[in-house]
Design an enzyme around this catalytic site. Structure first.
Site, PDB file in Angstrom:
ATOM      1  N   CYS A 105      -4.766  42.683  10.903  1.00 23.27           N
ATOM      2  CA  CYS A 105      -5.343  43.040  12.049  1.00 23.27           C
ATOM      3  C   CYS A 105      -4.353  43.680  12.527  1.00 23.27           C
ATOM      4  CB  CYS A 105      -5.641  42.217  13.455  1.00 23.27           C
ATOM      5  SG  CYS A 105      -7.122  40.716  11.822  1.00 23.27           S
ATOM      6  N   ARG A 158      -4.378  49.161   7.478  1.00 24.37           N
ATOM      7  CA  ARG A 158      -4.293  48.261   7.525  1.00 24.37           C
ATOM      8  C   ARG A 158      -5.683  46.878   7.256  1.00 24.37           C
ATOM      9  NH1 ARG A 158       0.431  46.481  10.690  1.00 24.37           N
ATOM     10  NH2 ARG A 158      -0.345  44.654  10.919  1.00 24.37           N
ATOM     11  N   TRP A 177      -9.543  41.978  11.393  1.00 26.21           N
ATOM     12  CA  TRP A 177      -9.504  41.896   9.877  1.00 26.21           C
ATOM     13  C   TRP A 177     -10.534  40.192   9.923  1.00 26.21           C
ATOM     14  CZ3 TRP A 177      -9.510  44.775   5.495  1.00 26.21           C
ATOM     15  CH2 TRP A 177     -10.285  43.882   4.247  1.00 26.21           C
ATOM     16  N   ASN A 183      -3.870  38.964  16.161  1.00 23.78           N
ATOM     17  CA  ASN A 183      -3.158  38.708  15.381  1.00 23.78           C
ATOM     18  C   ASN A 183      -2.814  37.103  14.822  1.00 23.78           C
ATOM     19  OD1 ASN A 183      -3.793  41.343  15.215  1.00 23.78           O
ATOM     20  ND2 ASN A 183      -1.624  42.219  14.212  1.00 23.78           N
ATOM     21  N   GLY A 184      -3.621  36.703  13.765  1.00 25.15           N
ATOM     22  CA  GLY A 184      -2.882  35.382  13.132  1.00 25.15           C
ATOM     23  C   GLY A 184      -3.934  34.793  13.190  1.00 25.15           C
ATOM     24  N   GLU A 210       7.340  44.275 -17.797  1.00 20.34           N
ATOM     25  CA  GLU A 210       7.114  45.559 -16.471  1.00 20.34           C
ATOM     26  C   GLU A 210       8.596  46.069 -17.012  1.00 20.34           C
ATOM     27  OE1 GLU A 210       6.776  47.018 -13.092  1.00 20.34           O
ATOM     28  OE2 GLU A 210       5.283  46.519 -14.657  1.00 20.34           O
ATOM     29  N   LYS A 224       8.147  50.284 -16.786  1.00 18.21           N
ATOM     30  CA  LYS A 224       8.840  50.583 -16.091  1.00 18.21           C
ATOM     31  C   LYS A 224       9.407  52.124 -16.572  1.00 18.21           C
ATOM     32  CE  LYS A 224       7.377  50.200 -12.350  1.00 18.21           C
ATOM     33  NZ  LYS A 224       6.534  49.770 -12.952  1.00 18.21           N
ATOM     34  N   GLU A 265       7.603  54.171 -19.018  1.00 15.05           N
ATOM     35  CA  GLU A 265       6.752  55.334 -17.512  1.00 15.05           C
ATOM     36  C   GLU A 265       7.236  56.644 -16.996  1.00 15.05           C
ATOM     37  OE1 GLU A 265       3.659  52.802 -14.832  1.00 15.05           O
ATOM     38  OE2 GLU A 265       5.716  52.275 -14.836  1.00 15.05           O
ATOM     39  N   HIS A 299       9.937  36.623 -35.174  1.00 12.34           N
ATOM     40  CA  HIS A 299       8.546  37.022 -36.219  1.00 12.34           C
ATOM     41  C   HIS A 299       8.238  38.560 -36.036  1.00 12.34           C
ATOM     42  CE1 HIS A 299       8.344  32.459 -35.939  1.00 12.34           C
ATOM     43  NE2 HIS A 299       8.121  33.373 -34.636  1.00 12.34           N
ATOM     44  N   LYS A 324      -1.363  57.935  -9.747  1.00 13.49           N
ATOM     45  CA  LYS A 324      -0.881  56.918  -9.337  1.00 13.49           C
ATOM     46  C   LYS A 324      -2.808  55.684  -8.686  1.00 13.49           C
ATOM     47  CE  LYS A 324       1.234  54.236  -6.251  1.00 13.49           C
ATOM     48  NZ  LYS A 324       2.619  53.480  -6.695  1.00 13.49           N
TER      49      LYS A 324
END
Length: 607
Positions: free
Chosen positions: A2, A27, A75, A100-101, A482, A486, A489, A505, A602
């Site tokens: 929110c 948001r 939200w 919020n929260g 990852e 990177k 990429e 192996h 993206k």
């Protein structure tokens, strides 16, 4: 998540509030509203609308003249997206509040307040409005009443409050959710995010935990958790601090790597108390769904797939929940067997990833209990089509190669593991331990950034290489994957990630003195196994690059990045950053296009 905007000025505030809401649309929200104290009769003039902020704009085209007001994008957590559940909430048409929260003890407070007040919504925020009304009336003082009301609350919140009887004053407070004060000349503001207020000010006060602030058009007074007066402090933002700018960084990727401590704070805020996860942060149906979950199916692509692989270890080791992880482009084209009461979790930075979206839509034909998506783009297709959503809250990520979205996904997945694990194998003590570790992540990432120069020197060794091998064991094997992704990429060096135990192996045949080998090796229960695997590399003349802790002291024939000590449960998040920095510096040395690597996009919106 929110959004809050509030203003106390000497001019009409409606335009300021509406513009602020527009700037907070990123948001995520399902409804919006505002309330001003009417200039003519001093009444609270409230308008709320479902859907886009543009609908609120149309509704507020006339009739909202006032110099003090609050506004909100909601939200849904408690209660469905309806106009009645939208903020601001009023009590007796004298108190208005945006929030919020999550107020954890809202049910007991509601029972207590129902004897005096009629409730019109399903939200925890209306409970807060009536509580504030009661306490302000009893104290016959705005400030005292706010403090008394806050003393009854449990949970995480950021609030802004106004009262028709005090038409020149706003109060705001934060516990566990972000809130900033904007400073103007003859006017002052409050918001969830400074971006909401950039058109009206560039001077801000970031409220600390537990602080309460009193705002008039000419004064800002800050009080601590024990009501002590806090000395005012402010900062001035410039374009270098704008999320859409690279600032002093050479590339967006480097800026976004350095954004990560703050990005993690942003995704944790409002979702954690000091010692536990707030389940309603996952949506207003979350508690009902989570209590029934017996298995989890994660579907994602690219880097998001690797975060799912990490989460599989967490789900099964910590929570005792069976978890399978699938690449979306594979899952959508084969028949699968779904265990009863399985939660489908889709992960996508953009929310428009074609294969993941197709897998989500295909899930409607399977026996899934519900779907939950982790996403960084509000109102994206995946967000709209999922039963539950947890926004990644990484902020704008411009570089094609994911950095802060990746680490935020990991943090969010760990919170999901704890939230689901509460109904399985995670007891209160374990939850407290994991949540405490999560709170440490921003500090640890800041410490890792201090190793940047050392990692840059290490990167020089890769410039003339054509291949690299990344190794990890257990939960750190996906981090090795990852790291390899990177590097390939953005530097175009061929790289592979492998479980360290798989060396014999096949991959060991590739190792020679021209093959750099990067090991993700924190000091966990598998460390001795990893050390044995690295001896195999050394025996073949491979050049070792170790990201580990002080247990690698004395490895003179290897390049060692010694990481800060951290809890094992969060080490995948912490150990990701050196992989990103290594890939970045190698790419810079090679002169490739870091932010827009060739052939990549993206958001992958085609199959």
């Amino acid at each position: 998540m929110c959004g809050i905007v509030g203003a106390v000025t000497q001019r009409n505030v409606s335009g300021i509030l509406l513009e602020g809401l527009q700037r907070l649309k990123y948001r995520g929200y399902d409804s919006a509203g505002l309330c001003v104290i009417d200039l003519e009769d001093g009444s609270l003039n409230q308008t709320r609308r479902l859907g886009d902020v543009d609908e609120l704009f149309k509704a507020c085209a006339t009739g909202h003249e006032g110099v003090i007001g609050i506004a909100h994008t909601r939200w849904a957590t408690h209660g469905k997206p309806t106009e009645a559940n939208a903020h601001p909430h009023l009590s007796d048409d004298v108190v208005g509040v945006v929030h919020n929260g999550i107020i954890e003890n809202h049910e007991s407070l509601r029972e207590e307040l129902e004897a005096e007040y009629t409730f019109e919504s399903d939200t925890d925020t209306e409970v807060l409005a009536h509580l504030l009304n009661r306490e302000i009336s009893a104290a016959a003082d705005f400030r005292e009443g706010v403090f008394r009301a806050l003393s009854h609350l449990e949970g995480a919140y950021a609030i802004a409050v106004m009262h028709a009887g005090y038409p020149d004053t706003l109060f705001a407070a934060r516990v566990g959710s972000p809130l900033v004060i904007g400073l103007g000349i003859g006017e002052n503001f409050v918001a969830s995010d400074p971006q909401a207020l950039r058109p009206v000010t560039d001077r801000f006060i970031y409220l600390d935990e537990g602080e309460v602030v009193e705002l008039t058009s000419s004064e800002v007074s800050i009080f601590g958790i024990n009501r002590e007066v806090i000395e005012r402090r402010s900062i001035k933002l410039d374009e270098r601090q704008d999320t859409a700018s690279k600032g002093n960084f050479r590339h967006y990727m480097l800026k976004e790597i350095y954004d990560q401590p703050d990005a993690i704070r942003q995704t944790l805020e409002g979702r954690l108390t000091r010692d536990h996860v707030l389940v309603p942060a996952f949506g207003n149906r979350a508690e009902a769904v989570f209590s029934k979950v017996k298995a989890v199916q994660i579907v994602a692509c690219g880097s998001s797939f690797y975060t799912g692989l990490v989460a599989k270890y967490w789900f099964e080791q910590l929570a005792g929940i069976p978890c399978s992880v699938e690449i979306a482009s594979e899952l959508r084209y084969r028949k699968i067997a779904v265990l009863p009461d399985t939660l489908l979790v889709t992960i996508s930075q953009s929310g428009e990833t074609a294969d993941t979206l197709a897998a989500l839509r295909a899930a409607t034909h399977e026996n899934y209990l519900a779907s939950l998506c982790l996403c960084n783009v509000p109102n994206s297709t995946m967000v709209r089509e999922s039963d539950l959503t947890l926004m990644i809250n990484a902020g704008l990520e411009v570089c094609v190669a994911s950095t802060k979205a990746f680490t935020n996904q990991l943090a969010d997945l760990l919170m999901l593991v704890v939230a689901l694990g509460r109904y399985h194998d995670i007891n209160e003590a374990t939850e407290v331990e994991i949540v405490g570790a999560l709170h440490e992540v921003p500090r640890l990432l800041t410490e890792v950034l201090e190793l940047d120069t050392q990692i840059q020197r290490m990167a020089e060794k890769f410039v003339e290489k054509h291949h690299a091998l990344f190794l990890g064991r257990g939960i750190h094997y996906p981090i090795a994957l990852e790291g390899a992704l990177k590097l390939k990429e953005i530097s175009y060096i061929h790289a592979e990630g492998y479980p360290a135990g798989e060396l014999k192996h096949g991959p060991l045949a590739l190792v020679d003195d021209d093959m750099p080998v990067v090991a993700v090796a924190p000091g966990d229960e598998l460390l001795e196994k990893v050390k044995s695997n690295l001896q195999e590399v050394k025996a073949r003349g491979g050049e070792l690059f170790i990201v580990g802790d002080d247990q690698f002291a004395g490895e003179d024939d290897a390049h060692v990045v010694r990481m800060p000590a951290c809890h094992n449960v969060i080490s995948p998040i912490v150990y990701t950053m050196p992989m990103q920095l290594l890939a970045y510096h190698v790419a810079v040395f090679k002169g490739t296009d870091v932010d827009q690597p060739r052939n990549l996009a993206k958001s992958v919106t085609v199959e």
